[in-house]
Design an enzyme around this catalytic site. Structure first.
Site, mmCIF file in Angstrom:
data_model
loop_
_atom_site.group_PDB
_atom_site.id
_atom_site.type_symbol
_atom_site.label_atom_id
_atom_site.label_comp_id
_atom_site.label_asym_id
_atom_site.label_seq_id
_atom_site.Cartn_x
_atom_site.Cartn_y
_atom_site.Cartn_z
ATOM 1 N N CYS A 1 -2.636 -5.248 23.187
ATOM 2 C CA CYS A 1 -2.122 -6.126 24.243
ATOM 3 C C CYS A 1 -3.242 -6.665 25.116
ATOM 4 O O CYS A 1 -3.119 -7.726 25.732
ATOM 5 C CB CYS A 1 -1.091 -5.383 25.099
ATOM 6 S SG CYS A 1 -1.796 -4.160 26.252
ATOM 7 N N ARG B 1 0.943 0.317 19.794
ATOM 8 C CA ARG B 1 0.274 1.135 18.775
ATOM 9 C C ARG B 1 1.214 1.337 17.591
ATOM 10 O O ARG B 1 2.435 1.174 17.701
ATOM 11 C CB ARG B 1 -0.129 2.482 19.356
ATOM 12 C CG ARG B 1 1.050 3.387 19.701
ATOM 13 C CD ARG B 1 0.589 4.753 20.178
ATOM 14 N NE ARG B 1 -0.157 4.678 21.425
ATOM 15 C CZ ARG B 1 -0.755 5.733 21.974
ATOM 16 N NH1 ARG B 1 -0.713 6.919 21.374
ATOM 17 N NH2 ARG B 1 -1.408 5.607 23.103
ATOM 18 N N CYS C 1 -3.513 -2.958 28.852
ATOM 19 C CA CYS C 1 -3.253 -1.563 29.233
ATOM 20 C C CYS C 1 -4.560 -0.781 29.336
ATOM 21 O O CYS C 1 -5.629 -1.250 28.924
ATOM 22 C CB CYS C 1 -2.305 -0.908 28.229
ATOM 23 S SG CYS C 1 -3.031 -0.627 26.585
ATOM 24 N N CYS D 1 0.846 -1.183 0.000
ATOM 25 C CA CYS D 1 0.000 0.000 0.000
ATOM 26 C C CYS D 1 0.889 1.243 0.000
ATOM 27 O O CYS D 1 2.117 1.154 0.050
ATOM 28 C CB CYS D 1 -0.982 -0.008 1.168
ATOM 29 S SG CYS D 1 -0.375 0.688 2.692
ATOM 30 N N HIS D 2 0.269 2.415 -0.032
ATOM 31 C CA HIS D 2 1.038 3.648 -0.154
ATOM 32 C C HIS D 2 1.919 3.913 1.060
ATOM 33 O O HIS D 2 2.907 4.633 0.959
ATOM 34 C CB HIS D 2 0.089 4.830 -0.407
ATOM 35 C CG HIS D 2 -0.321 4.964 -1.843
ATOM 36 N ND1 HIS D 2 -1.434 4.330 -2.349
ATOM 37 C CD2 HIS D 2 0.252 5.619 -2.882
ATOM 38 C CE1 HIS D 2 -1.545 4.617 -3.641
ATOM 39 N NE2 HIS D 2 -0.542 5.385 -3.995
ATOM 40 N N THR D 3 1.581 3.353 2.208
ATOM 41 C CA THR D 3 2.450 3.501 3.379
ATOM 42 C C THR D 3 3.790 2.842 3.119
ATOM 43 O O THR D 3 4.854 3.394 3.462
ATOM 44 C CB THR D 3 1.780 2.889 4.619
ATOM 45 O OG1 THR D 3 0.528 3.546 4.858
ATOM 46 C CG2 THR D 3 2.662 3.044 5.849
ATOM 47 N N ARG E 1 -4.600 -3.275 -5.125
ATOM 48 C CA ARG E 1 -3.735 -4.141 -4.326
ATOM 49 C C ARG E 1 -3.135 -5.203 -5.241
ATOM 50 O O ARG E 1 -3.855 -5.907 -5.968
ATOM 51 C CB ARG E 1 -4.531 -4.839 -3.217
ATOM 52 C CG ARG E 1 -4.749 -3.965 -1.967
ATOM 53 C CD ARG E 1 -3.426 -3.621 -1.320
ATOM 54 N NE ARG E 1 -3.577 -2.938 -0.052
ATOM 55 C CZ ARG E 1 -3.602 -1.615 0.103
ATOM 56 N NH1 ARG E 1 -3.514 -0.840 -0.966
ATOM 57 N NH2 ARG E 1 -3.716 -1.082 1.303
ATOM 58 N N CYS F 1 -2.998 1.255 21.642
ATOM 59 C CA CYS F 1 -2.435 0.433 22.712
ATOM 60 C C CYS F 1 -1.232 1.188 23.265
ATOM 61 O O CYS F 1 -0.467 1.789 22.510
ATOM 62 C CB CYS F 1 -2.015 -0.930 22.163
ATOM 63 S SG CYS F 1 -1.169 -2.018 23.350
ATOM 64 N N CYS G 1 -4.930 -4.375 6.613
ATOM 65 C CA CYS G 1 -4.770 -2.918 6.516
ATOM 66 C C CYS G 1 -5.969 -2.262 5.849
ATOM 67 O O CYS G 1 -6.826 -1.692 6.508
ATOM 68 C CB CYS G 1 -3.485 -2.543 5.780
ATOM 69 S SG CYS G 1 -3.241 -0.761 5.582
ATOM 70 N N CYS H 1 -6.227 -0.326 25.881
ATOM 71 C CA CYS H 1 -6.925 -1.509 25.362
ATOM 72 C C CYS H 1 -8.221 -1.779 26.120
ATOM 73 O O CYS H 1 -9.184 -2.297 25.547
ATOM 74 C CB CYS H 1 -6.006 -2.732 25.435
ATOM 75 S SG CYS H 1 -4.695 -2.741 24.186
ATOM 76 N N HIS I 1 3.444 -4.551 5.611
ATOM 77 C CA HIS I 1 2.634 -4.644 6.835
ATOM 78 C C HIS I 1 1.282 -5.321 6.619
ATOM 79 O O HIS I 1 0.618 -5.679 7.575
ATOM 80 C CB HIS I 1 2.412 -3.253 7.426
ATOM 81 C CG HIS I 1 1.618 -2.336 6.550
ATOM 82 N ND1 HIS I 1 2.166 -1.685 5.471
ATOM 83 C CD2 HIS I 1 0.309 -1.955 6.585
ATOM 84 C CE1 HIS I 1 1.243 -0.947 4.881
ATOM 85 N NE2 HIS I 1 0.110 -1.101 5.519
ATOM 86 N N GLU I 2 0.876 -5.516 5.372
ATOM 87 C CA GLU I 2 -0.423 -6.137 5.085
ATOM 88 C C GLU I 2 -0.175 -7.567 4.639
ATOM 89 O O GLU I 2 0.321 -7.799 3.534
ATOM 90 C CB GLU I 2 -1.135 -5.333 3.990
ATOM 91 C CG GLU I 2 -2.572 -5.746 3.760
ATOM 92 C CD GLU I 2 -3.263 -4.811 2.781
ATOM 93 O OE1 GLU I 2 -4.123 -4.023 3.208
ATOM 94 O OE2 GLU I 2 -2.926 -4.865 1.583
#
Length: 387
Positions: free
Chosen positions: A107, A125, A110, A54-56, A382, A121, A186, A113, A77-78
């Site tokens: 988690c 996070r 916390c 993705c663009h990230t 994608r 988180c 994502c 969460c 990440h995806e």
């Protein structure tokens, strides 16, 4: 890989595997053999089966934000895959489980969460500056000559195997098709989640979506499933019209074809503005148009686009007194480990959801550079990479 019922696999073995390593901003990714260390306490090692771009990932590869430049690094990440082994203390995931990777962890312990008002988180996070594992400040990736390779967004999925904190690993129904469910890692969760969790769109709502990439189209799909009566898609690429219509878009606007501003056009179409607008382009000028396209008194703008620019919000504080509001949404407001398994089960039973429309290309992993080129030139939503 067969799951061992009730047994966690505590592997002490290093794995050598293939990965795409970024060595510098915009440099071609190096497909090379790396060494992947075993998972430590509360960590999981995953065999990645599918990953996408993705663009990230594109922004990180290009190094647009200098503060986030860390090399060598494994991006991505995806993704989806199968658990290869788990570290000490992991009791909700075992070897052989089908899982999704999430960049915004949960988690479950916390104060964040436990709160019903945020999906952040305290520890896990999303953090683009985090490049090592939290347990010991070290990486789980090494070059063949034992130099560290850094992590990305809690995930690093451009590798045949990756090691992640268990808080960022989501166990899902083993009957779910991993190819399409990968997108829940994502874009689908971000788009559909923002409709459900952040905006809480209701039956009969009017919606404008600015930027029809994968996230924007996921917003359209989510708005349709929630019963929105009008869904306006805005993009300078006319090719997005057909894809948007397939997913539920009712109207399309190409800003380059207008003689007036987009927000004025939308106000004319909707008797004063839409109830909800979603900015999915990562452009501040577009964000202002999205904000002004909503109805005064109650309009809500949800920011989903990633903004690398140092410019600030293009709004004057007094404009908020007209009753329009604006908010951001990380990962669509989804609590990943809690909500994604439910999404998976729901999507499996919705035959008309058309998730396959988001996957415009499929390539073997070693053609990852070609996948980046497709995204750069706007030819893919994608591109699914498989090992």
């Amino acid at each position: 890989m067969e799951a061992k019922e009730g047994v966690n696999s505590h592997s002490a073995n290093e794995i050598t595997c293939k990965a795409a390593v970024a060595w510098g901003p915009g440099q071609p990714l190096s497909i090379q053999q790396i060494r992947v260390q075993p998972p430590q306490k509360l960590e999981v090692r995953i065999k990645i089966l599918f990953t996408s771009i993705c663009h990230t990932d594109l922004n990180a590869w290009q190094g647009l934000n200098e503060s986030q430049r860390v090399y060598p690094r494994i991006l991505g990440h995806e993704a989806s895959g199968v658990v290869e082994s788990v570290g000490e203390g992991v009791d909700d995931i075992k070897e052989g489980d089908h899982v999704l990777t999430i960049f915004n962890g949960e988690c479950g312990e916390c104060t964040y969460c436990k709160s019903k008002t945020t999906n952040l988180c305290a520890k896990f996070r999303v953090d683009p500056l985090q490049s090592v594992m939290r347990n010991d400040g070290k990486t789980r990736f090494l070059t063949q000559d034992e130099k560290p390779i850094y992590h990305f967004l809690n995930t690093s999925t451009f590798s045949e195997y990756t090691v992640m904190d268990s808080a960022c690993v989501v166990k899902i129904n083993p009957k779910a098709p991993l190819n399409t469910m990968t997108l829940l890692s994502c874009c689908l969760s971000t788009g559909i989640g923002s409709v459900i969790n952040t905006a809480n769109i209701h039956q009969g709502s009017t919606v404008a979506v600015f930027g029809l990439g994968a996230v924007g189209l996921a917003v359209i799909l989510g708005a349709k499933t929630r019963g929105a009566s009008t869904i306006i898609g805005i993009d300078i690429n006319d090719d997005k019209r057909i894809k948007g219509q397939k997913l539920g878009m009712t109207n399309f606007i190409n800003p380059s074809e207008l003689k007036t501003s987009v927000h004025e056009k939308i106000r004319d179409m909707t008797e004063g503005g839409v109830d909800f607008s979603f900015e999915c382009a990562g452009n501040l000028d577009v964000l202002r148009e999205a904000f002004l396209s909503t109805h005064d008194g109650w309009g809500l703008t949800v920011v989903l686009g990633i903004h690398p620019t140092p410019r600030m919000l293009p709004l004057h504080p007094m404009e908020l007194f007209d009753g329009r509001t604006i908010t951001g949404s990380v990962f669509g407001g989804c609590k990943g480990k809690t909500q994604l398994p439910l999404f998976v089960d729901q999507f499996m039973n919705m035959e008309d959801l058309k998730l396959e429309e988001f996957i415009t290309h499929e390539l073997p992993f070693n053609k990852i550079d070609q996948a980046f080129e497709l995204l750069i030139h706007g030819k893919s939503l994608r591109c699914l990479l498989h090992f």
